[in-house]
Design a protein around this motif. Structure first.
Motif, PDB file in Angstrom:
ATOM      1  N   LEU A 222      -2.035 -19.136 -65.443  1.00  0.00           N
ATOM      2  CA  LEU A 222      -2.475 -20.515 -65.275  1.00  0.00           C
ATOM      3  C   LEU A 222      -3.292 -20.666 -64.015  1.00  0.00           C
ATOM      4  N   GLN A 223      -4.221 -21.616 -64.064  1.00  0.00           N
ATOM      5  CA  GLN A 223      -4.946 -22.005 -62.854  1.00  0.00           C
ATOM      6  C   GLN A 223      -4.316 -23.295 -62.361  1.00  0.00           C
ATOM      7  N   ALA A 224      -3.562 -23.210 -61.283  1.00  0.00           N
ATOM      8  CA  ALA A 224      -2.861 -24.385 -60.770  1.00  0.00           C
ATOM      9  C   ALA A 224      -3.858 -25.396 -60.217  1.00  0.00           C
ATOM     10  N   PRO A 225      -3.563 -26.696 -60.335  1.00  0.00           N
ATOM     11  CA  PRO A 225      -4.446 -27.712 -59.760  1.00  0.00           C
ATOM     12  C   PRO A 225      -4.673 -27.459 -58.276  1.00  0.00           C
ATOM     13  N   ALA A 226      -5.923 -27.551 -57.850  1.00  0.00           N
ATOM     14  CA  ALA A 226      -6.264 -27.222 -56.470  1.00  0.00           C
ATOM     15  C   ALA A 226      -6.452 -28.454 -55.602  1.00  0.00           C
ATOM     16  N   ASP A 227      -6.563 -29.635 -56.220  1.00  0.00           N
ATOM     17  CA  ASP A 227      -6.832 -30.830 -55.416  1.00  0.00           C
ATOM     18  C   ASP A 227      -5.532 -31.475 -54.960  1.00  0.00           C
ATOM     19  N   THR A 228      -5.634 -32.612 -54.296  1.00  0.00           N
ATOM     20  CA  THR A 228      -4.449 -33.325 -53.819  1.00  0.00           C
ATOM     21  C   THR A 228      -4.235 -34.599 -54.615  1.00  0.00           C
ATOM     22  N   GLY A 229      -4.699 -34.614 -55.859  1.00  0.00           N
ATOM     23  CA  GLY A 229      -4.546 -35.793 -56.704  1.00  0.00           C
ATOM     24  C   GLY A 229      -3.105 -36.004 -57.144  1.00  0.00           C
ATOM     25  N   ARG A 230      -2.925 -37.003 -57.985  1.00  0.00           N
ATOM     26  CA  ARG A 230      -1.591 -37.330 -58.480  1.00  0.00           C
ATOM     27  C   ARG A 230      -0.983 -36.154 -59.258  1.00  0.00           C
ATOM     28  N   ILE A 231       0.336 -36.191 -59.389  1.00  0.00           N
ATOM     29  CA  ILE A 231       1.032 -35.196 -60.205  1.00  0.00           C
ATOM     30  C   ILE A 231       0.571 -35.376 -61.645  1.00  0.00           C
ATOM     31  N   ARG A 581      12.245 -43.131 -60.800  1.00  0.00           N
ATOM     32  CA  ARG A 581      12.108 -42.757 -59.390  1.00  0.00           C
ATOM     33  C   ARG A 581      12.765 -41.392 -59.142  1.00  0.00           C
ATOM     34  N   TRP A 582      13.939 -41.185 -59.756  1.00  0.00           N
ATOM     35  CA  TRP A 582      14.597 -39.883 -59.606  1.00  0.00           C
ATOM     36  C   TRP A 582      13.722 -38.777 -60.194  1.00  0.00           C
ATOM     37  N   PHE A 583      13.212 -38.986 -61.390  1.00  0.00           N
ATOM     38  CA  PHE A 583      12.416 -37.959 -62.060  1.00  0.00           C
ATOM     39  C   PHE A 583      11.146 -37.663 -61.262  1.00  0.00           C
ATOM     40  N   GLU A 584      10.502 -38.697 -60.746  1.00  0.00           N
ATOM     41  CA  GLU A 584       9.293 -38.483 -59.939  1.00  0.00           C
ATOM     42  C   GLU A 584       9.596 -37.631 -58.713  1.00  0.00           C
ATOM     43  N   GLY A 585      10.760 -37.847 -58.113  1.00  0.00           N
ATOM     44  CA  GLY A 585      11.133 -37.032 -56.957  1.00  0.00           C
ATOM     45  C   GLY A 585      11.291 -35.564 -57.322  1.00  0.00           C
ATOM     46  N   GLU A 586      11.878 -35.306 -58.484  1.00  0.00           N
ATOM     47  CA  GLU A 586      12.063 -33.924 -58.926  1.00  0.00           C
ATOM     48  C   GLU A 586      10.719 -33.234 -59.159  1.00  0.00           C
ATOM     49  N   ILE A 587       9.818 -33.884 -59.889  1.00  0.00           N
ATOM     50  CA  ILE A 587       8.555 -33.214 -60.211  1.00  0.00           C
ATOM     51  C   ILE A 587       7.639 -33.149 -58.991  1.00  0.00           C
ATOM     52  N   ALA A 588       7.811 -34.089 -58.036  1.00  0.00           N
ATOM     53  CA  ALA A 588       7.034 -34.003 -56.792  1.00  0.00           C
ATOM     54  C   ALA A 588       7.435 -32.755 -56.002  1.00  0.00           C
ATOM     55  N   ASP A 589       8.720 -32.438 -56.010  1.00  0.00           N
ATOM     56  CA  ASP A 589       9.177 -31.214 -55.344  1.00  0.00           C
ATOM     57  C   ASP A 589       8.582 -29.983 -56.015  1.00  0.00           C
ATOM     58  N   TRP A 590       8.532 -29.980 -57.344  1.00  0.00           N
ATOM     59  CA  TRP A 590       7.950 -28.838 -58.051  1.00  0.00           C
ATOM     60  C   TRP A 590       6.485 -28.664 -57.688  1.00  0.00           C
ATOM     61  N   ALA A 591       5.726 -29.765 -57.813  1.00  0.00           N
ATOM     62  CA  ALA A 591       4.295 -29.673 -57.515  1.00  0.00           C
ATOM     63  C   ALA A 591       4.064 -29.326 -56.048  1.00  0.00           C
ATOM     64  N   GLY A 592       4.947 -29.837 -55.177  1.00  0.00           N
ATOM     65  CA  GLY A 592       4.793 -29.589 -53.750  1.00  0.00           C
ATOM     66  C   GLY A 592       5.000 -28.141 -53.359  1.00  0.00           C
ATOM     67  N   SER A 593       5.526 -27.322 -54.255  1.00  0.00           N
ATOM     68  CA  SER A 593       5.735 -25.912 -53.932  1.00  0.00           C
ATOM     69  C   SER A 593       4.429 -25.128 -53.943  1.00  0.00           C
ATOM     70  N   TYR A 594       3.358 -25.688 -54.530  1.00  0.00           N
ATOM     71  CA  TYR A 594       2.080 -24.960 -54.546  1.00  0.00           C
ATOM     72  C   TYR A 594       0.874 -25.834 -54.214  1.00  0.00           C
ATOM     73  N   GLN A 596      -0.276 -30.093 -52.426  1.00  0.00           N
ATOM     74  CA  GLN A 596       0.177 -31.349 -51.841  1.00  0.00           C
ATOM     75  C   GLN A 596      -0.242 -32.493 -52.754  1.00  0.00           C
ATOM     76  N   PRO A 597       0.668 -33.015 -53.576  1.00  0.00           N
ATOM     77  CA  PRO A 597       0.279 -34.110 -54.473  1.00  0.00           C
ATOM     78  C   PRO A 597      -0.191 -35.328 -53.698  1.00  0.00           C
ATOM     79  N   GLY A 598      -1.178 -36.006 -54.257  1.00  0.00           N
ATOM     80  CA  GLY A 598      -1.714 -37.206 -53.631  1.00  0.00           C
ATOM     81  C   GLY A 598      -1.227 -38.465 -54.313  1.00  0.00           C
ATOM     82  N   GLN A 599      -1.831 -39.574 -53.925  1.00  0.00           N
ATOM     83  CA  GLN A 599      -1.436 -40.872 -54.467  1.00  0.00           C
ATOM     84  C   GLN A 599      -2.646 -41.788 -54.421  1.00  0.00           C
ATOM     85  N   VAL A 600      -2.745 -42.684 -55.387  1.00  0.00           N
ATOM     86  CA  VAL A 600      -3.842 -43.647 -55.375  1.00  0.00           C
ATOM     87  C   VAL A 600      -3.306 -44.992 -54.900  1.00  0.00           C
TER      88      VAL A 600
END
Length: 743
Positions: A222-231, A581-594, A596-600
């Motif tokens: 896989l090519q992991a997302p390289a930007d800092t956009g949303r999860i 909110r709980w689920f978003e926290g879990e997937i933010a941790d996953w994405a944060g391992s490779y 930096q997720p962003g936010q709009v």
């Protein structure tokens, strides 16, 4: 020149088309059929080869157009009609498919594929006995076909013959051990057998998973997302329409924080309805891949560079797993659509809770168990028509035993769930509750071929048919049936899910038996989450004792019934926002391992994401008041439904519906809805002032409201009554528009 002159050439092209189709060179097949058409415009075979190839290429809409022309040209050609029926099935038009296939069978009843497709249509339409009869006709013509055997086993399962179904499923697997649809049908059927263990299910799931990828093949990197956009969150499903999963999908999508999460929904089924439209509105991207060639789907999903992809079907029909086996996102999980392990190494997590999968259940899974804090999904009722949640017809009523003089146990269920264990427990409950009745709502119970075998099975278990009330399932009665039931007796080993939520929301207690495997514990999780853990039993004897105890004290049962909805609506099962909110926290941790997720950015305050943008609460209130003032009934319903997907109960919806009822002259309903609005929006003096006026109009007692005003505000009733009636804008807490003020 006559066609006979070109007959050899036409014949050659058609033979080439057949050979190309057999070799899966579908575009070559289309070209060769078109070559034959140059010399003979009215040959049904050229239409059939072109349509078959477009179907195989994942283009059922194109095949439908070709076959519509063919039916007009060759109205008496059964093969054309059989293909047309199959295409209509693929497009989700089952009633139309039934009519076309019935016409084909009238023309030629010797075509086994016509009977097979007809059976599938009837099965989908929940005419299980009709489906069984049709597949038997197909087997008379083609007795050794493993696909037909497997489908026949499915109809046996749905009519309650679980042992016979398993025997036929195993026969089908022995004949075609590498056919995934056949093998997965066996796996699913095993869940209905009380002798099946969690280890049995895991072994069979792993056998299914082994068929997902050809030997020696590997998932592409896989090519992991390289930007800092949303999860980037993907959801892959075959059931994005009026399906049981919708009661959990819609509140989930509506309550996700779309400033953090960008949602990609992939539909494997072309079937569309009002539920599909709602899902489209709450996702940034809705991609219909039902017409996409199967070999193109993995690359298409990879192109989105997802962080997380959710399987929402497991081993159900047209499984998402066949694509997710190729690893389409860095994190893949399974949720809702299938109650067990996938056995697939490419699925990283299974979303569960501590009741469906307590400590120790790790041994039954190849996935890691991602346990939600309380319950593994949030439920909203009436997702297809959410405004009915405020209607008087859907409010809990006193338990019917008060009027009937006897207890009515009940269950709204598929016949397949009525197992030997279920009948044993039901028999014991009825034996200990003399005079009680058992109401069953199942598809087809208005037809003798469905009802009579069920009553015979019940009689063998000791249940007198005179005590059984059989009611055919009707969509419009989904919730209303519970007005006739005092206590729901759940099934086992496959327990209630959505229907258990339906019953509890209507105030009816559900007695359930929690077995070993995940699918045996779903209803136990549901009752525990609303504060009724005592209704989740761990032995058959406890199940019977609990049901008998509830039935023994009708006054206490009635008090429970009138409090269950409040318990339900205050529970985590009704709190999609906290779950998200709980689920978003879990997937933010996953994405944060490779990365930096962003936010709009979004405007401050609460609101609803719909139609690709954020709508602030203030904007929504203005829209509601404007549509009320304009008398735009359809526009008002649309806005209120969009609100209801995020907040199943909201003061603004109740108020707007109250105003609508008042204008129509229904003062009683208007008053009830206004009371509900005031209950949902405490401490609104303009709302209380209007409520006082409506109580006066209806001649209702004001003592309760007077006491509340004194305790909450220190106000006398007379003071509030002296105030002028508030405008809609004052009640809504927004400034009047200039034109409204001038008027």
């Amino acid at each position: 020149m006559q066609n006979s002159y070109y007959a050899p050439r036409i014949s050659r092209y058609l033979r080439q088309a057949e050979a190309s189709f057999a070799a899966q060179r579908y575009r070559d097949c289309i070209r060769q059929a078109e070559q034959a058409e140059r010399f003979e415009k009215r040959n049904p075979n050229t239409f059939c080869w072109r349509a078959l190839s477009h179907m195989s290429l994942g283009s059922p809409a194109e095949a439908h157009q070709i076959l519509a022309q063919a039916q007009a040209l060759f109205p008496d050609n059964a093969r054309v009609r059989v293909l047309a029926g199959k295409v209509l099935m693929d497009l989700g038009h089952y009633e139309a498919a039934r009519a076309v296939l019935e016409a084909a069978l009238t023309l030629d009843p010797s075509i086994w594929m016509a009977w097979a497709n007809y059976s599938t249509v009837l099965y989908t339409l929940q005419d299980y006995q009709g489906a069984k009869d049709a597949i038997r006709r197909a087997l008379e013509i083609e007795p050794a076909d493993p696909g037909l055997l497997s489908n026949y086993a499915n109809t046996l399962k749905e009519t309650g013959a679980i042992a016979e179904s398993l025997a036929v499923q195993r026969q089908a697997v022995a004949a075609a051990p590498t056919e995934l649809p056949v093998r997965s049908n066996l796996l699913y059927t095993m869940m209905f057998d009380e002798a099946t263990t969690p280890q049995d299910l895991l072994r069979e799931a792993q056998a299914c998973a082994a068929l997902m990828l050809p030997p020696g093949s590997r998932a592409r990197p896989l090519q992991a997302p390289a930007d800092t956009g949303r999860i980037r969150l993907g959801m892959l499903s075959n059931d994005l329409y009026a399906h049981a999963c919708a009661y959990f999908i819609i509140p989930f999508l509506a309550n996700l924080d779309h400033t953090r999460v960008e949602v990609f929904v992939y539909a494997l089924n072309g079937r569309k309805d009002n539920i599909t439209q709602k899902i489209q509105g709450y996702a940034e991207h809705f991609i219909d891949i039902s017409a996409t060639p199967a070999d193109r789907i993995p690359d298409l999903i990879r192109e989105a560079q997802l962080d997380v992809l959710i399987d929402m079907g497991g081993y159900s029909r047209n499984s998402p797993l066949q694509y997710m086996a190729h690893r389409l996102a860095p994190r893949q999980l399974t949720w809702i659509g299938y109650p067990g392990s996938t056995g697939l190494d490419g699925i990283d997590y299974r979303l569960v809770d501590n009741v469906t999968d307590p400590d120790g259940h790790e041994a039954y899974h190849t996935e890691k168990l991602l346990r939600a804090p309380v319950v593994s999904a949030a439920y909203f009722p009436l997702v297809g028509r959410p405004l009915d949640a405020y209607a008087m017809a859907y409010r809990p009523r006193p338990t019917p035993a008060l009027e009937n003089g006897h207890i009515t146990f009940g269950c709204s269920v598929n016949l397949a769930k009525i197992s030997g264990r279920t009948l044993r427990m039901w028999n014991q409950v009825l034996a200990r509750c003399p005079g009680s009745k058992l109401l069953l709502e199942c598809a087809g119970l208005d037809r003798d071929p469905v009802r009579e075998p069920l009553l015979a099975r019940m009689a063998q278990a000791g249940i007198d048919s005179e005590r059984v009330i059989c009611i055919p399932r009707r969509g419009e009665n989904q919730y209303l049936i519970y007005h006739s039931i005092d206590i729901v007796l759940d099934t086992s080993p496959v327990t209630g899910g959505t229907n258990a939520c339906d019953a509890l929301w209507m105030g009816v207690p559900v007695v359930t038996f929690a077995g070993q495997a995940s699918h045996e514990r779903i209803a136990a999780s549901i009752v525990a989450s609303v504060g009724l853990a005592g209704l989740g039993c761990t032995t058959e004897a406890q199940y019977v004792d609990t049901a008998v105890s509830l039935a023994a004290d009708v006054a206490q049962l009635n008090a429970l019934r009138l409090s269950v909805r409040q318990m339900f609506e205050a529970s985590p099962l009704f709190d999609a926002a906290t779950f998200c909110r709980w689920f978003e926290g879990e997937i933010a941790d996953w994405a944060g391992s490779y990365r930096q997720p962003g936010q709009v950015e979004r405007p401050a305050g609460d609101g609803v994401f719909f139609g690709g943008r954020w709508h602030r609460v203030e904007e929504i209130i203005v829209a509601v008041i404007a549509t009320l003032q304009a008398g735009d009934t359809d526009g008002l319903a649309n806005v209120l439904e969009n609100i209801s997907a995020k907040w199943s109960k909201h003061w603004l919806v109740a108020y707007a519906l109250s105003e609508g009822a008042y204008r129509q002259g229904d003062a009683g309903t208007a008053l009830e809805l206004l009371i509900e609005s005031a209950t949902l929006r405490k401490y609104s003096l303009p709302l209380y002032r209007l409520l006082l006026a409506r109580l006066d109009e209806c001649g209702q007692d004001k003592t309760v409201l007077a006491d509340f005003l004194q305790q909450a505000f220190g106000l006398d009733l007379a003071f509030l009554e002296a105030q002028p009636l508030p405008s809609m804008h004052e009640i809504a807490g927004i400034p009047a528009q200039p034109e409204a003020a001038a008027a």
